[in-house]
Design an enzyme around this catalytic site. Structure first.
Site, PDB file in Angstrom:
ATOM      1  N   TYR A 166      -0.408   8.762  -2.718  1.00 49.42           N
ATOM      2  CA  TYR A 166      -0.060   8.438  -4.049  1.00 49.42           C
ATOM      3  C   TYR A 166      -1.304   9.144  -5.013  1.00 49.42           C
ATOM      4  O   TYR A 166      -1.375   9.354  -6.182  1.00 49.42           O
ATOM      5  CB  TYR A 166      -0.323   6.980  -4.590  1.00 49.42           C
ATOM      6  CG  TYR A 166       0.928   6.153  -4.123  1.00 49.42           C
ATOM      7  CD1 TYR A 166       1.820   6.581  -3.333  1.00 49.42           C
ATOM      8  CD2 TYR A 166       1.185   4.900  -4.637  1.00 49.42           C
ATOM      9  CE1 TYR A 166       3.020   5.775  -3.212  1.00 49.42           C
ATOM     10  CE2 TYR A 166       2.190   4.043  -4.694  1.00 49.42           C
ATOM     11  CZ  TYR A 166       3.336   4.674  -3.680  1.00 49.42           C
ATOM     12  OH  TYR A 166       4.391   3.939  -3.528  1.00 49.42           O
ATOM     13  N   CYS A 222     -10.957   3.216  -1.617  1.00 48.89           N
ATOM     14  CA  CYS A 222      -9.611   3.895  -1.144  1.00 48.89           C
ATOM     15  C   CYS A 222      -9.361   3.049   0.353  1.00 48.89           C
ATOM     16  O   CYS A 222     -10.255   3.028   0.984  1.00 48.89           O
ATOM     17  CB  CYS A 222      -9.813   5.268  -0.955  1.00 48.89           C
ATOM     18  SG  CYS A 222      -8.129   5.988  -0.152  1.00 48.89           S
ATOM     19  N   ASP A 242       1.076  -1.146  -0.071  1.00 50.69           N
ATOM     20  CA  ASP A 242       0.005   0.210  -0.002  1.00 50.69           C
ATOM     21  C   ASP A 242       0.841   1.228  -0.057  1.00 50.69           C
ATOM     22  O   ASP A 242       2.066   1.276   0.186  1.00 50.69           O
ATOM     23  CB  ASP A 242      -0.934   0.221   1.273  1.00 50.69           C
ATOM     24  CG  ASP A 242      -1.818   1.089   1.203  1.00 50.69           C
ATOM     25  OD1 ASP A 242      -2.402   1.594   0.062  1.00 50.69           O
ATOM     26  OD2 ASP A 242      -2.292   1.798   2.390  1.00 50.69           O
ATOM     27  N   SER A 243       0.356   2.331  -0.458  1.00 47.13           N
ATOM     28  CA  SER A 243       1.224   3.668  -0.444  1.00 47.13           C
ATOM     29  C   SER A 243       1.275   4.093   0.710  1.00 47.13           C
ATOM     30  O   SER A 243       2.270   4.857   1.155  1.00 47.13           O
ATOM     31  CB  SER A 243       0.127   4.601  -0.976  1.00 47.13           C
ATOM     32  OG  SER A 243      -0.872   4.828  -0.440  1.00 47.13           O
ATOM     33  N   CYS A 273      -3.475  -0.867  -2.629  1.00 46.81           N
ATOM     34  CA  CYS A 273      -3.965   0.514  -2.821  1.00 46.81           C
ATOM     35  C   CYS A 273      -4.681   0.835  -4.107  1.00 46.81           C
ATOM     36  O   CYS A 273      -4.384   0.204  -5.237  1.00 46.81           O
ATOM     37  CB  CYS A 273      -2.702   1.589  -2.867  1.00 46.81           C
ATOM     38  SG  CYS A 273      -2.662   3.107  -3.538  1.00 46.81           S
ATOM     39  N   HIS A 283      -8.069   3.947   2.984  1.00 45.14           N
ATOM     40  CA  HIS A 283      -8.025   4.711   3.968  1.00 45.14           C
ATOM     41  C   HIS A 283      -9.499   5.108   4.442  1.00 45.14           C
ATOM     42  O   HIS A 283      -9.871   5.616   5.733  1.00 45.14           O
ATOM     43  CB  HIS A 283      -7.486   6.086   3.754  1.00 45.14           C
ATOM     44  CG  HIS A 283      -5.976   6.060   3.572  1.00 45.14           C
ATOM     45  ND1 HIS A 283      -5.312   5.005   2.867  1.00 45.14           N
ATOM     46  CD2 HIS A 283      -4.904   6.635   4.260  1.00 45.14           C
ATOM     47  CE1 HIS A 283      -3.866   5.276   2.968  1.00 45.14           C
ATOM     48  NE2 HIS A 283      -3.961   6.158   3.800  1.00 45.14           N
ATOM     49  N   GLU A 341      -4.604   8.983   7.694  1.00 42.23           N
ATOM     50  CA  GLU A 341      -3.106   8.507   8.153  1.00 42.23           C
ATOM     51  C   GLU A 341      -2.847   9.199   9.588  1.00 42.23           C
ATOM     52  O   GLU A 341      -1.758   8.608  10.101  1.00 42.23           O
ATOM     53  CB  GLU A 341      -2.159   9.166   7.086  1.00 42.23           C
ATOM     54  CG  GLU A 341      -2.128   8.465   5.821  1.00 42.23           C
ATOM     55  CD  GLU A 341      -1.047   6.993   5.994  1.00 42.23           C
ATOM     56  OE1 GLU A 341      -0.045   7.131   6.479  1.00 42.23           O
ATOM     57  OE2 GLU A 341      -1.707   5.900   5.484  1.00 42.23           O
TER      58      GLU A 341
HETATM   59  N1  DGL Z   1      -3.848   3.844  -0.615  1.00 43.88           N
HETATM   60  C1  DGL Z   1      -4.484   4.964  -1.474  1.00 43.88           C
HETATM   61  C2  DGL Z   1      -5.749   4.299  -2.074  1.00 43.88           C
HETATM   62  O1  DGL Z   1      -6.250   3.557  -1.844  1.00 43.88           O
HETATM   63  C3  DGL Z   1      -4.861   5.964  -0.579  1.00 43.88           C
HETATM   64  C4  DGL Z   1      -3.817   6.919  -0.274  1.00 43.88           C
HETATM   65  C5  DGL Z   1      -2.913   7.592  -1.028  1.00 43.88           C
HETATM   66  O2  DGL Z   1      -3.486   8.599  -1.649  1.00 43.88           O
HETATM   67  O3  DGL Z   1      -1.939   7.362  -1.419  1.00 43.88           O
HETATM   68  O4  DGL Z   1      -6.101   4.993  -3.044  1.00 43.88           O
END
Ligand code: DGL
Length: 264
Positions: free
Chosen positions: A39, A183, A7-8, A71, A185, A153
């Site tokens: 990301y 997403c 994941d990012s 992600c 998050h 986060e």
């Molecule tokens: N993990 C990213 C997603 O699921 C969200 C966080 C990011 O923008 O990196 O799209």
């Protein structure tokens, strides 16, 4: 060989935790690119470059037989190129899977669908494209919710309400049957989102669907499943480490696994 989860940032730990809970027998390694998160507002080329580096680390250094890109932004912007160009040239016997198509498949059971995602995911139009491949009649409404990632986060759920109202408002008159949290998050805000949406709108959250889909995938692909070792271990890797990262990773994944710093 292990199952890798990329994941990012740290929030993919929620998906990682639900996968480990569903299949505790395997060995897992999670990689969060905490140095370069988010990301969601980056260009497609940058998201590809970062995702490729993360996936490569898991395949090369961690000997993962299969990697789940948890992600959505990376699944939308980088996965196809990794699967079609990078893997055949470099790791033809490994698999890299995303979280977006399994969610799209679930969404396609409905006709009026809301997608909440990062700017990158929404701009890529991947959710509508993939949902319509499963069901041409589905009508999809998208909304980017960029402020939710930094709030998540930081573990800041309480102060997210004004942003949640702002991002959900455009869906209110769309007669949605379902809203997908597109997403990693957003599941942290699930309870608040539930309260804001009309009761009849279902919520699709990837932490609830990915473990089942992965389990079925491994049943259909014994050639991958047979390579996986079963020692019940889990390791968390991050590209930047702070006290807060240690605290949140304990909170979101468990106390036993301390994050280790790696360089991509
Ligand atoms: N993990 C990213 C997603 O699921 C969200 C966080 C990011 O923008 O990196 O799209």
């Amino acid at each position: 060989m292990k199952i890798g989860i990329f994941d990012s940032g740290l929030r993919g730990l929620l998906i990682a935790k639900s996968i480990v809970k569903a299949m505790p027998e395997y060995d897992y390694v999670y990689l969060g690119d905490t140095k370069r998160v988010p990301y969601g507002n980056r260009s497609p080329d940058t998201v590809f470059e970062f995702t490729k580096e993360g996936v490569e680390h898991l395949l090369q250094k961690e000997n993962c037989s299969i990697v789940i890109v948890a992600c959505n932004t990376a699944s939308a912007r980088a996965l196809r190129k990794i699967q079609q160009e990078y893997l055949p040239k470099n790791f033809a016997d490994r698999k890299v899977l995303g979280v977006l198509i399994p969610a799209a498949e679930e969404c396609a059971k409905f006709k009026r669908i809301g997608v909440l995602g990062t700017k990158g995911t929404v701009d890529s139009h991947t959710f509508p494209t993939e949902i319509n491949k499963f069901n041409q009649k589905s009508k999809i409404f998208q909304k980017a919710a960029p402020m939710l990632v930094p709030l998540a986060e930081e573990g800041e759920t309480k102060n997210a309400s004004p942003f949640l109202v702002k991002y959900l408002k455009p869906f209110f008159n769309k007669k949605l049957e379902v809203l997908v949290l597109g997403c990693t998050h957003y599941p942290i805000f699930k309870k608040q989102i539930r309260k804001l949406l009309p009761k009849n709108v279902r919520i699709i959250s990837q932490d609830e669907i990915i473990p089942k889909k992965l389990k079925k995938y491994l049943e259909r692909h014994p050639e991958i499943a047979q390579k996986l070792s079963k020692n019940k271990t889990a390791k968390i890797l991050v590209t930047d480490i702070t006290k807060n990262i240690e605290i949140l990773s304990k909170k979101w994944f468990g106390t036993k696994t301390k994050p280790e710093l790696v360089q991509l």
